[in-house]
Design an enzyme around this catalytic site. Structure first.
Site, short mmCIF file in Angstrom:
data_model
loop_
_atom_site.label_atom_id
_atom_site.label_comp_id
_atom_site.label_asym_id
_atom_site.label_seq_id
_atom_site.Cartn_x
_atom_site.Cartn_y
_atom_site.Cartn_z
N ASN A 1 -3.00 -1.98 13.12
CA ASN A 1 -4.46 -1.78 12.99
C ASN A 1 -4.92 -0.48 13.66
OD1 ASN A 1 -4.22 -4.24 11.84
ND2 ASN A 1 -5.31 -5.38 13.43
N LYS B 1 -8.33 3.79 1.17
CA LYS B 1 -7.57 5.04 1.01
C LYS B 1 -7.69 5.68 -0.36
CE LYS B 1 -4.84 3.27 4.51
NZ LYS B 1 -5.76 2.11 4.40
N THR C 1 -38.52 27.21 -12.62
CA THR C 1 -38.93 25.91 -12.09
C THR C 1 -39.30 25.10 -13.32
OG1 THR C 1 -41.27 26.49 -11.85
CG2 THR C 1 -39.87 26.95 -9.95
N HIS C 2 -38.97 23.81 -13.29
CA HIS C 2 -39.16 22.95 -14.47
C HIS C 2 -38.42 23.51 -15.69
CE1 HIS C 2 -42.49 21.16 -12.13
NE2 HIS C 2 -42.76 22.42 -11.82
N SER D 1 -11.80 24.64 -29.18
CA SER D 1 -12.02 23.42 -29.95
C SER D 1 -10.90 23.28 -30.96
CB SER D 1 -13.37 23.51 -30.66
OG SER D 1 -13.38 22.65 -31.78
N GLN E 1 -7.62 -1.76 3.71
CA GLN E 1 -6.56 -1.02 3.03
C GLN E 1 -7.10 -0.33 1.77
OE1 GLN E 1 -2.55 -2.72 2.92
NE2 GLN E 1 -2.75 -2.82 0.70
N GLU F 1 -17.75 21.94 -17.04
CA GLU F 1 -18.18 20.59 -17.44
C GLU F 1 -17.46 19.53 -16.62
OE1 GLU F 1 -19.42 21.28 -22.10
OE2 GLU F 1 -17.32 21.16 -21.59
N TYR G 1 -10.38 -5.85 12.33
CA TYR G 1 -9.60 -5.40 11.18
C TYR G 1 -9.50 -6.51 10.14
CZ TYR G 1 -6.01 -3.78 8.05
OH TYR G 1 -5.34 -3.41 6.91
N SER H 1 0.83 -1.21 0.00
CA SER H 1 0.00 0.00 0.00
C SER H 1 0.86 1.25 0.00
CB SER H 1 -0.93 0.01 1.23
OG SER H 1 -0.18 -0.10 2.42
N ASN I 1 -15.13 27.01 -24.96
CA ASN I 1 -15.95 26.00 -24.26
C ASN I 1 -15.81 26.07 -22.74
OD1 ASN I 1 -16.85 24.96 -26.72
ND2 ASN I 1 -15.09 23.57 -26.87
N LYS J 1 -14.95 28.43 -31.15
CA LYS J 1 -15.46 27.92 -29.88
C LYS J 1 -14.66 28.38 -28.66
CE LYS J 1 -18.38 25.35 -29.37
NZ LYS J 1 -18.36 23.87 -29.49
N1 ARG Z 1 -1.72 -1.05 5.04
C1 ARG Z 1 -2.69 -1.43 6.01
C2 ARG Z 1 -4.00 -0.68 5.76
O1 ARG Z 1 -3.97 0.27 5.05
C3 ARG Z 1 -2.17 -1.08 7.37
C4 ARG Z 1 -2.65 -2.00 8.45
C5 ARG Z 1 -2.14 -3.35 8.22
N2 ARG Z 1 -2.36 -4.19 9.32
C6 ARG Z 1 -2.11 -5.48 9.26
N3 ARG Z 1 -2.28 -6.18 10.31
N4 ARG Z 1 -1.66 -6.05 8.15
O2 ARG Z 1 -5.04 -1.04 6.24
#
Ligand code: ARG
Length: 473
Positions: free
Chosen positions: A125, A340, A170-171, A292, A337, A305, A332, A38, A300, A298
């Site tokens: 965790n 994110k 409206t509408h 364009s 993971q 948008e 957990y 990660s 734009n 144009k």
């Molecule tokens: N990279 C993990 C996450 O984003 C961190 C926690 C990992 N914990 C574990 N016991 N492997 O959730």
């Protein structure tokens, strides 16, 4: 150690030096390392990870689990790593999995056993939950600042645009005339609710997970109050199983961002239409438009948008998070993971949209003459005329019919209500006098408004003053 194309390690197998490697007798498959890493995206949490670790170590020193000297070394070691990351001198490697292990590994490389003590009474965790909460808290504050800047851009237009009357719809049909600032403050209200939602979400974000450790808490004597204080958390999670699994705060923030994106997309949609030659209400600043490649004439409204279009991914990201957490067993799981990237993406998207929105609003030019020239179209004053009859004692439903017939007569003659000859008016409603013309025409219809929150000039003026005070504080 070399790797064959299918990822199996060949030749001399050396077991990797992993933080969790003790129990393992086989090396990790390269493909597993790539699949599970990660750090490519959670390196973004380096500052929060280091702040969390410094606070944790400070607490460990407070309770005697670290000496003052050990804490000093850990703190300066962590801050040194932070500087290296910020200068781009830190090397990230897939084998080291995530941001937590990168930082801890580097610290241990430099401090030896002292570095190995940092993870006392902590698990990744509760660590990742802490990092993410700190990040979301900062992200909320940044979005809040951006929301205020967009509100300020609208409020700052209000005085100059006070004399401009626009049709409200409206509408998508012309409905009633309103002052331009009434439109601007409409968006301020929507964004204010977004601010309130963020502020409420922030309370739940601002809870300390550290001390929950992996799932059951820790048998080591720690002081969670202290860690919370060092990190500015307002409360301490009261159940270690709950906080290990809880991503409600991430979903809530993702939803707050959806609501903001939805509001911006309504505004973008409106101004896209307003900038067409059919409406011709506004000119967008050229620096915020693109051309364009085939049609030389144009200009734009691509930024608007894309603000509208990118709302789709912000909605999709919330959907991902909802599906991700549905039915996950406690507590957990590595699935978490995956929280994110959608969250980061939603933040980046809304943050950029808000930044551009503020400049676009400030730079927009109203086509005053073009707006005024067509204000007579659409019988915008018909409802005010009806209310004029109601004020004279005619029942509302009767008045509605009377004005309907007057609009019909005006349509037949192709004139606005204000140009309808008095004998025609009187023919339809004999009780009327020539004073009826006092509420006809868009400007008079606006002036006739009274209710709190309406487009009456005094009402709008009062709201502008309230907003001016608000954006200063
Ligand atoms: N990279 C993990 C996450 O984003 C961190 C926690 C990992 N914990 C574990 N016991 N492997 O959730």
């Amino acid at each position: 150690m070399s790797n064959s194309p299918d990822g199996k390690t060949t030749g001399n197998q050396s077991l990797p030096d992993k933080a969790w490697g003790g129990v393992f007798t086989e090396a990790t498959d390269r493909r597993v390392e790539q699949f599970t890493e990660s750090v490519s995206f959670d390196q973004r949490l380096y500052a929060q990870d280091i702040d969390g670790s410094v606070a944790h170590a400070r607490m460990l020193a407070d309770v005697g689990a670290l000496t003052a000297e050990e804490f000093g070394k850990i703190e300066s070691g962590l801050r040194q790593i932070q500087r290296e990351i910020e200068r781009g001198e830190f090397e990230f490697q897939t084998e080291l999995e995530d941001i937590h292990l990168h930082i801890e590994n580097k610290l241990t490389e430099r401090l030896g056993d002292v570095g190995r003590k940092l993870h006392t009474a902590r698990s990744r965790n509760d660590q990742i939950s802490t990092d993410l909460r700190l990040w979301v808290r900062g992200a909320i504050d940044q979005i809040d600042t951006r929301l205020q800047a967009v509100q300020a851009a609208f409020v700052n237009r209000c005085d100059a645009d006070f004399d401009v009357i626009l049709p409200a719809y409206t509408h998508t049909q012309r409905a009633q005339p309103v002052l331009a600032p009434h439109y601007w403050l409409c968006y301020c209200e929507k964004l204010e609710r977004d601010r309130e939602r963020l502020n409420d979400c922030r309370k739940r974000v601002n809870t300390l997970p550290l001390g929950a450790a992996a799932v059951a808490g820790t048998s080591i004597n720690i002081d969670r109050e202290k860690t919370a204080k060092y990190l500015g958390f307002e409360r301490i999670a009261a159940n270690s199983i709950d906080v290990s699994s809880d991503r409600d705060f991430a979903l809530e923030f993702a939803f707050c961002l959806v609501e903001i994106a939805l509001h911006l997309s309504v505004w973008a949609e409106e101004w896209i239409w307003w900038s067409t030659s059919e409406f011709y209400f506004i000119k967008l600043p050229q620096a915020f438009c693109t051309g364009s490649s085939i049609m030389p004439q144009k200009v734009n409204p691509d930024v608007l948008e894309l603000i509208r279009g990118k709302t789709a991914r912000v909605i999709g990201n919330l959907q991902s998070l909802i599906v991700l957490t549905k039915g996950l067993p406690l507590a957990y799981n590595r699935d978490l993971q995956e929280d994110k990237e959608p969250l980061f993406d939603s933040f980046d998207t809304v943050n950029a949209s808000l930044t551009l929105a503020a400049s676009l609003i400030a730079g927009m030019i109203l086509n005053r003459e073009a707006i005024a020239a067509r204000l007579d179209e659409g019988y915008l004053d018909a409802t005010t005329l009806m209310e004029y009859l109601v004020n004279r004692g005619i029942p509302q439903r009767t008045a509605h019919g009377v004005v309907g017939r007057m609009v019909r007569a005006a349509m037949d003659r192709n004139v606005p209500l204000a140009k309808l000859p008095f004998d025609v008016i009187q023919n339809i409603e004999p009780s009327l006098e020539t004073a009826v013309y006092d509420v006809l025409g868009a400007d008079k219809a606006v002036a006739a408004m009274q209710s709190y929150g309406s487009t009456a000039p005094e009402q709008v003026r009062m709201q502008i003053e309230r907003w001016k005070k608000k954006i200063k504080t």
